[in-house]
Write an enzyme that holds these catalytic residues in place. Structure first.
Site, PDB file in Angstrom:
ATOM      1  N   ARG A 292       0.601  -1.504   0.171  1.00  0.00           N
ATOM      2  CA  ARG A 292      -0.061   0.180  -0.537  1.00  0.00           C
ATOM      3  C   ARG A 292       0.881   1.026  -0.339  1.00  0.00           C
ATOM      4  O   ARG A 292       1.924   1.486   1.065  1.00  0.00           O
ATOM      5  CB  ARG A 292      -1.369   0.013   1.274  1.00  0.00           C
ATOM      6  CG  ARG A 292      -1.669  -1.009   1.033  1.00  0.00           C
ATOM      7  CD  ARG A 292      -3.044  -1.024   2.580  1.00  0.00           C
ATOM      8  NE  ARG A 292      -3.590  -2.113   2.001  1.00  0.00           N
ATOM      9  CZ  ARG A 292      -4.596  -2.656   3.078  1.00  0.00           C
ATOM     10  NH1 ARG A 292      -5.152  -2.066   4.174  1.00  0.00           N
ATOM     11  NH2 ARG A 292      -5.151  -3.536   2.775  1.00  0.00           N
ATOM     12  N   ARG A 307       1.308   1.742  10.369  1.00  0.00           N
ATOM     13  CA  ARG A 307       1.032   1.791   8.997  1.00  0.00           C
ATOM     14  C   ARG A 307       2.243   2.250   7.759  1.00  0.00           C
ATOM     15  O   ARG A 307       3.472   3.057   8.192  1.00  0.00           O
ATOM     16  CB  ARG A 307       0.298   3.271   8.815  1.00  0.00           C
ATOM     17  CG  ARG A 307       0.262   3.661   7.112  1.00  0.00           C
ATOM     18  CD  ARG A 307      -0.454   5.030   7.687  1.00  0.00           C
ATOM     19  NE  ARG A 307      -1.604   5.407   8.620  1.00  0.00           N
ATOM     20  CZ  ARG A 307      -3.111   5.069   8.838  1.00  0.00           C
ATOM     21  NH1 ARG A 307      -3.845   4.564   7.348  1.00  0.00           N
ATOM     22  NH2 ARG A 307      -3.972   4.944   9.188  1.00  0.00           N
ATOM     23  N   GLU A 391      -7.712  -0.422  14.634  1.00  0.00           N
ATOM     24  CA  GLU A 391      -8.173  -0.331  14.029  1.00  0.00           C
ATOM     25  C   GLU A 391      -7.458  -2.452  13.386  1.00  0.00           C
ATOM     26  O   GLU A 391      -6.067  -2.259  12.778  1.00  0.00           O
ATOM     27  CB  GLU A 391      -8.271  -0.677  12.298  1.00  0.00           C
ATOM     28  CG  GLU A 391      -9.441  -1.037  11.492  1.00  0.00           C
ATOM     29  CD  GLU A 391      -9.441  -0.890  10.182  1.00  0.00           C
ATOM     30  OE1 GLU A 391      -9.708   1.407   9.963  1.00  0.00           O
ATOM     31  OE2 GLU A 391      -9.919  -1.642   9.241  1.00  0.00           O
ATOM     32  N   SER A 394     -11.225  -5.778   9.092  1.00  0.00           N
ATOM     33  CA  SER A 394     -12.440  -4.945   8.684  1.00  0.00           C
ATOM     34  C   SER A 394     -13.768  -6.340   8.066  1.00  0.00           C
ATOM     35  O   SER A 394     -12.153  -6.674   6.686  1.00  0.00           O
ATOM     36  CB  SER A 394     -11.722  -3.306   8.085  1.00  0.00           C
ATOM     37  OG  SER A 394     -12.668  -2.900   7.541  1.00  0.00           O
ATOM     38  N   ARG A 432       1.153  -5.664  11.939  1.00  0.00           N
ATOM     39  CA  ARG A 432      -0.076  -4.702  12.405  1.00  0.00           C
ATOM     40  C   ARG A 432      -0.544  -5.783  13.666  1.00  0.00           C
ATOM     41  O   ARG A 432       0.112  -5.401  15.097  1.00  0.00           O
ATOM     42  CB  ARG A 432      -1.338  -4.572  11.846  1.00  0.00           C
ATOM     43  CG  ARG A 432      -1.516  -3.045  13.214  1.00  0.00           C
ATOM     44  CD  ARG A 432      -2.661  -2.450  11.979  1.00  0.00           C
ATOM     45  NE  ARG A 432      -1.903  -1.544  11.007  1.00  0.00           N
ATOM     46  CZ  ARG A 432      -3.511  -0.547  10.557  1.00  0.00           C
ATOM     47  NH1 ARG A 432      -4.666  -0.864  10.716  1.00  0.00           N
ATOM     48  NH2 ARG A 432      -3.160  -0.024   9.839  1.00  0.00           N
TER      49      ARG A 432
END
Length: 465
Positions: A292, A307, A391, A394, A432
RNA sequence: GGACAGGUGGCCGAGCGGCUGAAGGCGUCGGUUUGCUAAACCGAUAUACGGGAUUUCCCCGUAUCGCGGGUUCGAAUCCCGCCCUGUCCGCCA
């Protein structure tokens, strides 16, 4: 992609849906283009039918005349040539008219298509309306035995927690300097027990999905063509988010993109297929590296493993019949799988019902799962972070939006061909997930306890450090 | 990367300018026959879009033989470009 026919019948539903999601779409233009397009199409088809009819009629005549022409002489020859020219001229006017209409169609079609691709899936009726993540609704929380995320860490455990950055540094689990040296900001190197723990959680999650939940183990490409990105709904909206391999600039082949989630490969698998009913539900899981660009996230979560540009993720995807009840049922199950893992990892978490404003283009319903991370959140009086949820998962319900784009269909019980419904959910994303894992399970002596279920994947070790 | 060969319906495979949405076969589905199964025989068997209607699946039209463009009154069939696959050679984790 939405169904253009559904849009024609009930444009309000899509206008309201986009408004609820806070997205701007050129609906007026879409309607105008759609009308023009249909008109042109209808014109072209009528004229082409006429042209085909004439061709069929004059074909044999022309063959005959051409045959006679071979042996004809003088005046005879001239007469035949005139007849031939007359026949040939008959469809010319039509042909020219068709060419004009087609040029007009070619002018509007790309824009029609482009706007159509930007119309978002309307939110499900029971998704709370809201502007953004601040309006998401907490559904429930879960805490492991002996820990309550709503109370300060130190008060419960008897020492001030280190952040994952400190743990990683002290236990030599990652090397950010060298990661940045090689690849730039938001890159890292996992080292020693850090890499082993990373592999352990991924393997655990993958085995859990295949062995305990019956999902099909799958390895998919992470380098894909543009149509996979468009088909899965990541493009055009998320174009800035994906790494682009400009192969066409080298003069051959087509461009490729690095996928930001295994969902792209898993959903792309059956694109352009019509599946028999008994093939459903498809249940796939994969572990893949995700890329990403994090464009637009400058300054956010710049330090540590939160991130980053490259990570690994176990993903789950379900493709089921076009049935709302089935979709909701699978959504619950898929969330349940995640909860089981987090509970076995003994990590406090909460479920958030995302509001309309926090949904993406492609989903009608989304539930985020956030793990409690002691090293996150605002600083307390001592200048140390007070902890916050972050988070980690999802879970989305996409209705037929994605399958329509992918042209993924099935034949239902009545033999009717329908676009399937799709769902996807993170199973586990690492590194993460290592953040809560390290921070929650850290001990007063600076070591980190390894949850029981992960020990077989860690050579039987019960702690790091 | 180089040299050939080739890409046709769910699959195999014919066609190489109009009669071809596409022969034939296999598969699948329905039927007949049969004590059951098998066999045999008969029939059916693409999708998308647009329009219409007695709007639940009926009619009409258009498109689709890897993709895009061209030639032609007319292209699966001829020409050009691209993509992909196979075989051989080279290189290589």
């Amino acid at each position: 992609m939405i169904d253009i026919k559904a849009f024609r019948e009930d444009p309000t539903r899509f206008r309201d849906g986009a408004a609820a999601k806070g997205m701007h779409v050129e609906f007026d233009r879409l309607t105008a283009l759609d009308e023009q397009r249909r008109k042109l199409l209808s014109e072209i088809e009528t004229k082409r039918a006429e042209q085909n009819r004439i061709s069929k009629e004059i074909g044999p005549q022309m063959g005959k005349i051409k045959g006679q022409l071979k042996s004809a002489q003088g005046a005879d020859r001239e007469r035949l040539e005139a007849e031939l020219a007359e026949l040939e001229a008959r469809p010319v006017k039509l042909k020219n008219e068709i060419a004009v209409s087609e040029r007009m169609l070619n002018d509007i079609e790309p824009e029609w298509q482009a706007i159509l691709l930007t119309v978002p899936q309307p939110p499900a009726h029971d998704v709370p309306r809201g502007a953004g993540s601040e309006d998401n609704v907490q559904m429930r929380t879960w805490n492991p035995k002996g820990f309550d995320a709503s109370k300060p860490f130190a008060a419960q455990r008897g020492f001030a927690p280190k952040t994952h950055l400190e743990l990683v540094r002290d236990l030599k689990l990652a090397d950010f300097e060298r990661g940045v040296k090689m690849s730039g900001t938001r890159h890292y190197v996992l080292t020693g027990m850090g890499m082993r723990l990373h592999q352990a959680v991924l393997r655990y999650a993958f085995d859990f999905m295949t062995q305990e939940n019956g999902f099909s183990a799958t390895g998919v490409p992470v380098i894909v063509k543009e149509e996979c990105m468009v088909g899965t709904g990541f493009f055009p909206a998320g174009r800035e988010q994906a790494y682009h391999i400009a192969e066409s600039a080298r003069g051959s082949g087509h461009d490729l993109y690095l996928t930001g989630t295994g969902e792209v490969g898993l959903m792309g698998l059956h694109a352009d297929e019509i599946l028999p009913l008994d093939a459903l539900p498809l249940r796939y899981t994969t572990v893949s590296t995700c890329f990403r660009r994090e464009a637009g996230a400058a300054g956010k979560d710049t330090a540590g493993l939160y991130r980053i540009h490259q990570f690994d993720k176990v993903e789950q995807v379900v493709v089921c019949e076009a049935d709302d009840a089935q979709s909701r049922d699978w959504h619950k199950k898929m969330i349940g799988f995640v909860e089981t893992i987090l509970q076995r990892f003994e990590l406090p978490y909460r479920l958030l019902q995302c509001c309309t404003g926090d949904l993406g283009v492609k989903n009608e319903d989304m539930i985020d799962i956030e793990c409690w991370m002691p090293g996150r959140g605002d600083d307390g009086p001592d200048g140390r972070p007070t902890g916050a949820y972050g988070e980690t998962h999802s879970a989305s319900r996409l209705a037929d939006y994605q399958c329509r784009r992918l042209n993924l269909r099935y034949r239902d019980g009545d033999g009717k061909i329908r676009h399937a419904f799709a769902l996807n959910n993170t199973v586990l994303a690492s590194p993460r997930i290592l953040i809560p894992l390290l921070e929650i399970h850290q001990q007063a002596d600076g070591s980190v306890r390894i949850p029981d279920v992960l020990r077989p994947h860690m050579g039987g070790l019960d702690r790091i450090g």
